[in-house]
Design a protein around this motif. Structure first.
Motif, PDB file in Angstrom:
ATOM      1  N   THR A 132      81.548  90.976 -55.651  1.00 50.70           N
ATOM      2  CA  THR A 132      81.710  91.461 -57.019  1.00 50.70           C
ATOM      3  C   THR A 132      82.714  90.616 -57.791  1.00 50.70           C
ATOM      4  O   THR A 132      82.501  90.301 -58.961  1.00 50.70           O
ATOM      5  CB  THR A 132      82.157  92.939 -57.006  1.00 50.70           C
ATOM      6  N   LEU A 135      81.023  87.296 -58.760  1.00 46.67           N
ATOM      7  CA  LEU A 135      80.031  87.487 -59.823  1.00 46.67           C
ATOM      8  C   LEU A 135      80.692  87.782 -61.162  1.00 46.67           C
ATOM      9  O   LEU A 135      80.244  87.289 -62.206  1.00 46.67           O
ATOM     10  CB  LEU A 135      79.063  88.604 -59.451  1.00 46.67           C
ATOM     11  N   ASN A 171      73.674  92.112 -58.135  1.00 46.53           N
ATOM     12  CA  ASN A 171      74.907  92.839 -57.817  1.00 46.53           C
ATOM     13  C   ASN A 171      74.633  94.337 -57.672  1.00 46.53           C
ATOM     14  O   ASN A 171      75.140  94.985 -56.747  1.00 46.53           O
ATOM     15  CB  ASN A 171      75.956  92.580 -58.898  1.00 46.53           C
TER      16      ASN A 171
END
Length: 180
Positions: A132, A135, A171
């Motif tokens: 995370t 990203l 994601n």
């Protein structure tokens, strides 16, 4: 009863995250396939939404101007929204540039939020934390490129949105499995 106090006890597959991820990937692929039509559609959609929101503000004033002392702001907002909507309808270039800035700020705020949330995810999953974080840093870089070169961003906005949708769609799918 506080639903958040039992967070660690209720792990399950997150179907909403999976659905959101799949929809983001489908939308991203569609935008990649039809970039010109997508930008015109975005400008048209924002024009219509702005005009409708303008009339909503004007209706708010007509119903509440006796009760709220600062309701004159709704007239200002309503007229401004209608004018912006009309400008978007008659100038796709101005609309595309404005949308480029709007999306730049959206990416910026969403990426900053994602980075701050990722720090809390360290306790849940080390993999999900790093995944995370990376990203969202990538999303932050996209937002900065949109802000510092808006003319180029207007031309490539659909491609950037497509990649953003693909990245965050992946994601969300990973998050759906990570929350089990």
């Amino acid at each position: 009863m506080d639903n958040f106090s039992n967070y660690n006890e209720h792990h399950g597959f997150d179907w909403a995250a999976l659905l959101a991820g799949v929809l983001m990937i489908v939308a991203g692929l569609f935008l990649l396939r039809h970039p010109g039509k997508a930008l015109h559609a975005f400008v048209l959609l924002f024009a219509i939404l702005s005009i409708v929101q303008g009339f909503v503000w004007l209706a708010f004033y007509s119903h509440f101007h006796y009760f709220i002392s600062f309701s004159w702001l709704s007239i200002f907002s309503g007229v401004l929204d209608i004018l912006i909507g009309i400008m978007f309808l008659y100038s796709y270039d101005a609309g595309g540039l404005t949308i480029a800035y709007l999306f730049a700020f959206w990416f910026l705020f969403d990426s900053i939020s994602g980075i701050s949330v990722s720090w809390h995810m360290r306790k849940v999953s080390r993999f999900y934390f790093w995944f995370t974080l990376i990203l969202n840093i990538f999303g932050l870089l996209i937002s900065l490129s949109l802000m510092f070169n808006p003319a180029l961003s207007a031309l490539t906005l659909i491609w950037l949105i497509s990649f953003w949708l693909l990245i965050f769609g992946i994601n969300e799918i990973v998050a759906a499995f990570a929350r089990r």
